[in-house]
Design a protein around this motif. Structure first.
Motif, short mmCIF file in Angstrom:
data_model
loop_
_atom_site.label_atom_id
_atom_site.label_comp_id
_atom_site.label_asym_id
_atom_site.label_seq_id
_atom_site.Cartn_x
_atom_site.Cartn_y
_atom_site.Cartn_z
N LYS A 142 0.83 -1.21 0.00
CA LYS A 142 0.00 0.00 0.00
C LYS A 142 0.86 1.26 0.00
CE LYS A 142 -3.67 2.33 2.61
NZ LYS A 142 -4.55 2.28 3.82
N THR A 143 1.93 1.25 0.79
CA THR A 143 2.81 2.42 0.85
C THR A 143 3.46 2.68 -0.50
OG1 THR A 143 3.27 2.02 3.19
CG2 THR A 143 4.83 3.40 2.00
N ASP A 144 3.90 1.61 -1.17
CA ASP A 144 4.52 1.76 -2.49
C ASP A 144 3.53 2.33 -3.50
OD1 ASP A 144 7.01 0.67 -1.65
OD2 ASP A 144 6.15 -1.33 -1.80
N ARG A 145 2.28 1.88 -3.44
CA ARG A 145 1.28 2.37 -4.39
C ARG A 145 0.99 3.84 -4.14
NH1 ARG A 145 -0.78 -2.91 -3.57
NH2 ARG A 145 -2.16 -2.22 -1.91
N ILE A 146 0.96 4.25 -2.88
CA ILE A 146 0.75 5.66 -2.55
C ILE A 146 1.92 6.49 -3.08
CG2 ILE A 146 0.64 7.33 -0.65
CD1 ILE A 146 -0.93 5.19 0.92
N LYS A 147 3.14 5.95 -2.92
CA LYS A 147 4.31 6.67 -3.40
C LYS A 147 4.27 6.81 -4.92
CE LYS A 147 9.35 6.81 -3.23
NZ LYS A 147 9.46 7.14 -4.67
N THR A 148 3.81 5.77 -5.62
CA THR A 148 3.71 5.85 -7.08
C THR A 148 2.76 6.97 -7.49
OG1 THR A 148 4.18 3.48 -7.30
CG2 THR A 148 3.07 4.56 -9.15
N LEU A 149 1.62 7.08 -6.80
CA LEU A 149 0.69 8.16 -7.07
C LEU A 149 1.31 9.50 -6.78
CD1 LEU A 149 -2.10 9.29 -7.74
CD2 LEU A 149 -2.77 8.85 -5.36
N ARG A 150 2.02 9.60 -5.65
CA ARG A 150 2.68 10.85 -5.29
C ARG A 150 3.71 11.23 -6.34
NH1 ARG A 150 8.21 11.80 -5.03
NH2 ARG A 150 8.58 13.72 -3.88
N ASP A 151 4.48 10.25 -6.84
CA ASP A 151 5.47 10.53 -7.87
C ASP A 151 4.84 11.18 -9.09
OD1 ASP A 151 7.52 9.44 -6.34
OD2 ASP A 151 7.40 7.46 -7.28
N ARG A 152 3.70 10.63 -9.52
CA ARG A 152 3.07 11.16 -10.71
C ARG A 152 2.52 12.58 -10.47
NH1 ARG A 152 1.81 8.56 -15.40
NH2 ARG A 152 3.55 7.29 -14.73
N LEU A 153 2.03 12.83 -9.24
CA LEU A 153 1.50 14.16 -8.92
C LEU A 153 2.58 15.23 -8.94
CD1 LEU A 153 -1.03 13.35 -6.04
CD2 LEU A 153 -1.57 14.03 -8.39
N VAL A 154 3.83 14.84 -8.68
CA VAL A 154 4.92 15.83 -8.72
C VAL A 154 5.75 15.68 -10.00
CG1 VAL A 154 5.01 16.07 -6.22
CG2 VAL A 154 6.46 14.36 -7.33
N ASN A 155 5.13 15.06 -11.02
CA ASN A 155 5.73 14.95 -12.36
C ASN A 155 6.98 14.09 -12.40
OD1 ASN A 155 3.84 16.21 -13.93
ND2 ASN A 155 4.87 18.21 -13.98
N GLN A 156 6.95 12.96 -11.68
CA GLN A 156 8.06 12.02 -11.72
C GLN A 156 7.55 10.66 -12.17
OE1 GLN A 156 9.81 12.11 -7.80
NE2 GLN A 156 10.60 14.18 -8.05
N LEU A 157 8.17 10.13 -13.21
CA LEU A 157 7.84 8.80 -13.74
C LEU A 157 8.96 7.86 -13.33
CD1 LEU A 157 6.26 6.86 -15.70
CD2 LEU A 157 7.82 7.69 -17.49
N VAL A 158 8.65 6.74 -12.66
CA VAL A 158 9.65 5.79 -12.18
C VAL A 158 9.58 4.51 -13.00
CG1 VAL A 158 10.55 4.50 -10.22
CG2 VAL A 158 9.56 6.77 -9.87
N LEU A 159 10.72 4.13 -13.61
CA LEU A 159 10.86 2.89 -14.37
C LEU A 159 11.76 1.95 -13.57
CD1 LEU A 159 11.57 4.60 -17.82
CD2 LEU A 159 9.36 3.82 -16.93
N ASN A 160 11.40 0.68 -13.53
CA ASN A 160 12.05 -0.27 -12.62
C ASN A 160 13.38 -0.78 -13.18
OD1 ASN A 160 12.66 -2.15 -10.69
ND2 ASN A 160 10.85 -3.41 -10.99
N ALA A 161 14.47 -0.39 -12.54
CA ALA A 161 15.80 -0.84 -12.95
C ALA A 161 16.08 -2.28 -12.53
CB ALA A 161 16.87 0.08 -12.37
N PHE A 162 15.15 -2.88 -11.78
CA PHE A 162 15.33 -4.26 -11.35
C PHE A 162 14.59 -5.25 -12.26
CE2 PHE A 162 15.96 -3.01 -6.58
CZ PHE A 162 17.12 -2.36 -6.94
N ALA A 163 14.06 -4.76 -13.38
CA ALA A 163 13.31 -5.64 -14.29
C ALA A 163 13.57 -5.22 -15.72
CB ALA A 163 11.82 -5.60 -13.97
N MET A 164 14.84 -5.24 -16.12
CA MET A 164 15.21 -4.72 -17.43
C MET A 164 15.39 -5.84 -18.46
SD MET A 164 17.57 -1.46 -16.40
CE MET A 164 17.65 -0.85 -18.09
N SER A 165 14.30 -6.57 -18.70
CA SER A 165 14.30 -7.51 -19.81
C SER A 165 14.14 -6.71 -21.11
CB SER A 165 13.13 -8.49 -19.66
OG SER A 165 11.90 -7.79 -19.72
N ALA A 166 14.39 -7.37 -22.24
CA ALA A 166 14.26 -6.68 -23.52
C ALA A 166 12.84 -6.11 -23.72
CB ALA A 166 14.66 -7.60 -24.67
#
Length: 458
Positions: free
Chosen positions: A167-191
């Motif tokens: 739940k905390t991670d999902r809230i943070k994802t929403l917060r990121d988007r509200l402050v114009n930050q897009l997060v891409l996962n560096a731990f899942a870099m398949s082709a």
């Protein structure tokens, strides 16, 4: 989100959390234009305030301050900057073994616990306060401004993410988007994921792309191998972090994304420390850090020579880091900043190097994906992970008194969650972990080559 609205949301968030981020950012925008003497006078005032806090609230530091005969000058707020060298240095083991004698739990805004891995794979539990958080964020805001990226404008982050979002991670994802930050996962870099990331960047049109140096280089190599030329018309700079940025990586990233590449220097325990400015110089966040460069005997090196970075964090009141031996090797430059700032200039940093790890399903992960598992496990005093094959990993561990069978099971379960349930995890409990033949410590080593087309070599 319009930049002014995203900036307003971010400002409101920081105010609600009692973090003085925006006030500190505005102060940094002014103080960078002081001359060098005035910057060092500001450092001296902040140093006296920090040592005063340590004298009053950190018994371990207080004993060292008194033993050095500095307590009266500190109480008077009159300790000269040069007298800092009369204190002994502080090691990571000192920080680990004396937590209760270091932390000021009554620091305004509270002390927050964090754990981190070090350059030798030694996990460290430490505490930071609101002032440290504000220093990190404000320092990056000023650095972005050097490159024409204002707070609230679109940014994209190539960063680590949990295996499963709570739940905390999902809230943070929403917060990121509200402050114009897009997060891409560096731990899942398949082709396929990297194809998606390139498409997401094209849709998002960030002004700044920020991420681990090796992960951004990997994404650039993937784009080039696919014949994809990202059309990021708003992009002004790619900022890299977490490890050394090698010339071939800088050239590759700049060629693919078509903008300058700027590296930053810092660590979880000491915080955001320095950032590259237009023109190529790396400028210290001098208002928040005092950097000394010492030789193996603990003596200052000659100007311009390389040595160990020993850093005093001027915003580290919650758990003071005073003359802290970072293990990083750097050179300070005697030059003035070419942009006119009075900030100190770092000529070169030789920091931590990490490898990628590969999962059996093709995902490429930054080394932090496995480091996070080890550093969060009680009982792990030091570690090193060696990936021999996609389905076999050796984990060397030096244990402490908290280690038990449950800790071992947690390591195995955590690594399998990252790498796949079929991976064989071999735990080796050792008394010591020797360095590489080069003399360096590496906490993750992979003998599994990257897929064809993704090798990022000189």
């Amino acid at each position: 989100m319009m930049p002014w609205l995203a900036r307003s949301i971010y400002r409101a968030q920081e105010a609600a959390l009692k973090r003085p981020t925006f006030a500190y950012w505005q102060a940094l925008e002014r103080s960078q234009w002081l001359d060098r003497a005035a910057v060092e006078a500001l450092q001296a005032r902040k140093l006296n305030a920090l040592l005063g806090v340590a004298l009053a609230h950190s018994p371990w530091h207080a004993a060292r301050i008194r033993a050095a005969g500095l307590h009266e000058a500190v109480r008077a707020g009159e300790l000269p900057l040069a007298d800092l060298a009369r204190l002994p240095t502080m090691t990571k083991r000192d920080a680990r073994d004396n937590v209760d004698q270091l932390v000021w739990r009554g620091v305004p805004g509270g002390a927050f616990r964090y754990n981190t891995g070090g350059s030798s794979g030694e996990p460290l539990i430490f505490h930071f306060g609101r002032a440290r958080q504000a220093s990190d964020a404000a320092g990056r805001m000023r650095a972005r401004n050097w490159w024409g990226v204002a707070p609230g404008e679109r940014e994209a982050y190539l960063w680590g993410a949990p295996v499963e979002l709570n739940k905390t991670d999902r809230i943070k994802t929403l917060r990121d988007r509200l402050v114009n930050q897009l997060v891409l996962n560096a731990f899942a870099m398949s082709a396929p994921h990297m194809d998606d990331y390139l498409a997401a960047l094209q849709a998002w049109q960030p002004k700044c792309l920020y991420g681990y140096a090796s992960s951004v280089a990997l994404l650039a190599a993937h784009a080039e191998a696919r014949g994809i030329k990202p059309r990021l018309t708003a992009l002004r700079v790619v900022c890299t972090t977490g490890e050394p940025l090698y010339p071939h990586q800088r050239e590759l990233i700049g060629r693919v994304f078509g903008v300058p590449v700027a590296n930053e220097f810092g660590s979880r325990d000491i915080g955001f420390t320095a950032h590259e400015a237009p023109g190529g110089q790396m400028l210290l966040l001098s208002e928040s850090h005092i950097v000394e460069v010492l030789d193996e005997a603990g003596q200052p090196v000659a100007p311009g020579e390389a040595g160990e970075a020993v850093i005093t964090g001027l915003s580290s009141a919650a758990q003071p880091f005073i003359r802290y031996r970072t293990g990083d090797v750097l050179r300070l430059a005697p030059d003035a900043a070419t942009g006119g700032q009075g900030l100190h200039v770092i000529a070169e940093v030789s920091g931590r190097q990490t490898d990628f790890v590969l999962a059996a399903d093709g995902r490429v992960m930054h080394a932090l994906a496995v480091i996070y598992v080890l550093r969060a496990t009680p009982g792990v005093a030091q570690f090193k992970c060696v990936q021999h094959a996609v389905d076999r990993m050796e984990v060397q561990i030096v244990t402490d008194a908290q280690w038990n069978a449950a800790a071992g099971a947690a390591v195995v379960a955590g690594l399998r969650a990252r790498l796949g349930e079929g991976v064989a995890i071999e735990l080796k409990l050792l008394d010591t972990i020797p360095p590489e033949a080069s003399g360096k410590h590496r906490y993750v080593v992979s003998h599994v080559p990257l897929p064809a087309g993704l090798m990022v070599t000189a």
